[in-house]
Design a protein around this motif. Structure first.
Motif, PDB file in Angstrom:
ATOM      1  N   GLY A   1      25.302   8.467   6.622  1.00 53.05           N
ATOM      2  CA  GLY A   1      25.686   7.856   5.354  1.00 53.05           C
ATOM      3  C   GLY A   1      27.156   7.491   5.297  1.00 53.05           C
ATOM      4  O   GLY A   1      27.529   6.395   4.848  1.00 53.05           O
ATOM      5  N   CYS A   2      28.007   8.385   5.745  1.00 54.60           N
ATOM      6  CA  CYS A   2      29.447   8.158   5.718  1.00 54.60           C
ATOM      7  C   CYS A   2      29.828   6.996   6.628  1.00 54.60           C
ATOM      8  O   CYS A   2      30.564   6.089   6.233  1.00 54.60           O
ATOM      9  CB  CYS A   2      30.162   9.430   6.154  1.00 54.60           C
ATOM     10  SG  CYS A   2      31.956   9.304   6.156  1.00 54.60           S
TER      11      CYS A   2
ATOM     12  N   ALA B   1      22.548  13.556   8.167  1.00 55.91           N
ATOM     13  CA  ALA B   1      22.450  12.656   7.009  1.00 55.91           C
ATOM     14  C   ALA B   1      23.834  12.291   6.491  1.00 55.91           C
ATOM     15  O   ALA B   1      24.107  11.123   6.168  1.00 55.91           O
ATOM     16  CB  ALA B   1      21.619  13.311   5.902  1.00 55.91           C
ATOM     17  N   ALA B   2      24.725  13.285   6.419  1.00 55.28           N
ATOM     18  CA  ALA B   2      26.083  13.027   5.947  1.00 55.28           C
ATOM     19  C   ALA B   2      26.810  12.073   6.893  1.00 55.28           C
ATOM     20  O   ALA B   2      27.501  11.149   6.450  1.00 55.28           O
ATOM     21  CB  ALA B   2      26.852  14.344   5.817  1.00 55.28           C
ATOM     22  N   HIS B   3      26.652  12.267   8.197  1.00 50.05           N
ATOM     23  CA  HIS B   3      27.347  11.415   9.161  1.00 50.05           C
ATOM     24  C   HIS B   3      26.809   9.988   9.123  1.00 50.05           C
ATOM     25  O   HIS B   3      27.583   9.024   9.098  1.00 50.05           O
ATOM     26  CB  HIS B   3      27.237  12.007  10.563  1.00 50.05           C
ATOM     27  CG  HIS B   3      28.270  11.481  11.500  1.00 50.05           C
ATOM     28  ND1 HIS B   3      28.175  11.651  12.853  1.00 50.05           N
ATOM     29  CD2 HIS B   3      29.422  10.785  11.294  1.00 50.05           C
ATOM     30  CE1 HIS B   3      29.227  11.090  13.442  1.00 50.05           C
ATOM     31  NE2 HIS B   3      29.994  10.559  12.510  1.00 50.05           N
TER      32      HIS B   3
ATOM     33  N   ARG C   1      33.428  18.018  -3.657  1.00 51.32           N
ATOM     34  CA  ARG C   1      31.954  18.030  -3.764  1.00 51.32           C
ATOM     35  C   ARG C   1      31.492  19.423  -3.376  1.00 51.32           C
ATOM     36  O   ARG C   1      32.014  20.031  -2.445  1.00 51.32           O
ATOM     37  CB  ARG C   1      31.333  16.997  -2.821  1.00 51.32           C
ATOM     38  CG  ARG C   1      31.794  15.590  -3.075  1.00 51.32           C
ATOM     39  CD  ARG C   1      31.200  15.089  -4.361  1.00 51.32           C
ATOM     40  NE  ARG C   1      31.524  13.683  -4.536  1.00 51.32           N
ATOM     41  CZ  ARG C   1      31.723  13.119  -5.697  1.00 51.32           C
ATOM     42  NH1 ARG C   1      31.642  13.845  -6.806  1.00 51.32           N
ATOM     43  NH2 ARG C   1      31.996  11.849  -5.793  1.00 51.32           N
TER      44      ARG C   1
ATOM     45  N   CYS D   1      35.608   7.153   9.344  1.00 49.27           N
ATOM     46  CA  CYS D   1      34.631   7.875   8.527  1.00 49.27           C
ATOM     47  C   CYS D   1      35.076   9.332   8.392  1.00 49.27           C
ATOM     48  O   CYS D   1      35.298  10.015   9.389  1.00 49.27           O
ATOM     49  CB  CYS D   1      33.261   7.782   9.199  1.00 49.27           C
ATOM     50  SG  CYS D   1      32.067   9.024   8.701  1.00 49.27           S
TER      51      CYS D   1
ATOM     52  N   LEU E   1      21.307  18.090   7.595  1.00 49.00           N
ATOM     53  CA  LEU E   1      22.200  17.689   6.515  1.00 49.00           C
ATOM     54  C   LEU E   1      23.480  17.063   7.064  1.00 49.00           C
ATOM     55  O   LEU E   1      23.993  16.087   6.510  1.00 49.00           O
ATOM     56  CB  LEU E   1      22.509  18.886   5.622  1.00 49.00           C
ATOM     57  CG  LEU E   1      21.294  19.453   4.885  1.00 49.00           C
ATOM     58  CD1 LEU E   1      21.659  20.755   4.185  1.00 49.00           C
ATOM     59  CD2 LEU E   1      20.721  18.443   3.908  1.00 49.00           C
ATOM     60  N   ILE E   2      24.001  17.593   8.172  1.00 46.22           N
ATOM     61  CA  ILE E   2      25.174  16.991   8.809  1.00 46.22           C
ATOM     62  C   ILE E   2      24.822  15.610   9.336  1.00 46.22           C
ATOM     63  O   ILE E   2      25.611  14.660   9.191  1.00 46.22           O
ATOM     64  CB  ILE E   2      25.731  17.904   9.918  1.00 46.22           C
ATOM     65  CG1 ILE E   2      26.357  19.146   9.284  1.00 46.22           C
ATOM     66  CG2 ILE E   2      26.734  17.166  10.800  1.00 46.22           C
ATOM     67  CD1 ILE E   2      26.728  20.231  10.266  1.00 46.22           C
TER      68      ILE E   2
ATOM     69  N   SER F   1      27.073  14.295  17.964  1.00 43.94           N
ATOM     70  CA  SER F   1      26.437  13.498  16.918  1.00 43.94           C
ATOM     71  C   SER F   1      26.338  12.090  17.469  1.00 43.94           C
ATOM     72  O   SER F   1      27.356  11.432  17.702  1.00 43.94           O
ATOM     73  CB  SER F   1      27.255  13.516  15.624  1.00 43.94           C
ATOM     74  OG  SER F   1      26.600  12.744  14.632  1.00 43.94           O
TER      75      SER F   1
ATOM     76  N   VAL G   1      33.493  12.019   7.715  1.00 37.30           N
ATOM     77  CA  VAL G   1      32.613  12.989   8.374  1.00 37.30           C
ATOM     78  C   VAL G   1      32.861  12.985   9.880  1.00 37.30           C
ATOM     79  O   VAL G   1      32.877  14.042  10.513  1.00 37.30           O
ATOM     80  CB  VAL G   1      31.124  12.736   8.026  1.00 37.30           C
ATOM     81  CG1 VAL G   1      30.215  13.657   8.828  1.00 37.30           C
ATOM     82  CG2 VAL G   1      30.892  12.946   6.534  1.00 37.30           C
TER      83      VAL G   1
ATOM     84  N   SER H   1      22.892  21.431  -4.553  1.00 38.25           N
ATOM     85  CA  SER H   1      24.137  20.674  -4.662  1.00 38.25           C
ATOM     86  C   SER H   1      24.384  20.323  -6.123  1.00 38.25           C
ATOM     87  O   SER H   1      23.453  20.238  -6.920  1.00 38.25           O
ATOM     88  CB  SER H   1      24.070  19.406  -3.806  1.00 38.25           C
ATOM     89  OG  SER H   1      23.012  18.576  -4.233  1.00 38.25           O
TER      90      SER H   1
END
Length: 143
Positions: free
Chosen positions: A56-57, A52-54, A3, A123, A49-50, A96, A125, A22
């Motif tokens: 979501g993952c 959101a990624a964490h 990605r 996960c 963004l990290i 996090s 992330v 992206s």
């Protein structure tokens, strides 16, 4: 699977600005700058963004854990709070914190905690972050 995202920056660290894009198009010349990172100006920043990624993952990893155990969640809602702290002359992401609220019919608290913990550990992330990761997971009544 690869990605991709791209950052373009112009100017100095404090006075400059940039944008993020992206391949999926979800980020399309999304602005970021010193002010979006440290002063709440409209735009995004790497830590957001990290987070959101964490979130979501982890949430998707938990959905898979639940599925494998024979449970179907009504809702999984995860917030990730990423901490950016000063470290000498620079900064580091030190933490996090995942806050999960879940509604899963016929699931007891002990099994829920076991599955949530497994999801946090598997996960991708979570694995890539070199930060302290905390998890606050609570099972709520189905809606």
């Amino acid at each position: 699977m690869i990605r991709r995202a791209k950052a373009v920056w112009r100017g100095t660290g404090r006075a400059g600005n940039g944008h993020l894009s992206s391949d999926s198009g979800v980020l399309a010349d999304t602005p970021y700058s010193y002010k979006t990172r440290f002063e709440n100006e409209k735009g995004t920043n790497p830590e957001e963004l990290i987070a959101a990624a964490h979130a979501g993952c982890f949430t998707m990893a938990l959905a898979f854990q639940l599925q494998a155990a024979g449970y179907t969640p009504t809702e999984l809602s995860t917030e990730a709070a990423v901490s950016l702290d000063a470290e000498g002359q620079s900064f580091r992401i030190s933490r996090s914190a995942l806050i999960l609220r879940a509604s899963v019919p016929n699931l007891d608290g002990a099994k829920f905690s076991e599955l949530a913990s497994a999801a946090e550990k598997t996960c991708p992330v979570s694995k890539v972050l070199n930060a302290q990761i905390t998890l606050d997971a609570k099972l709520e009544s189905p809606k």
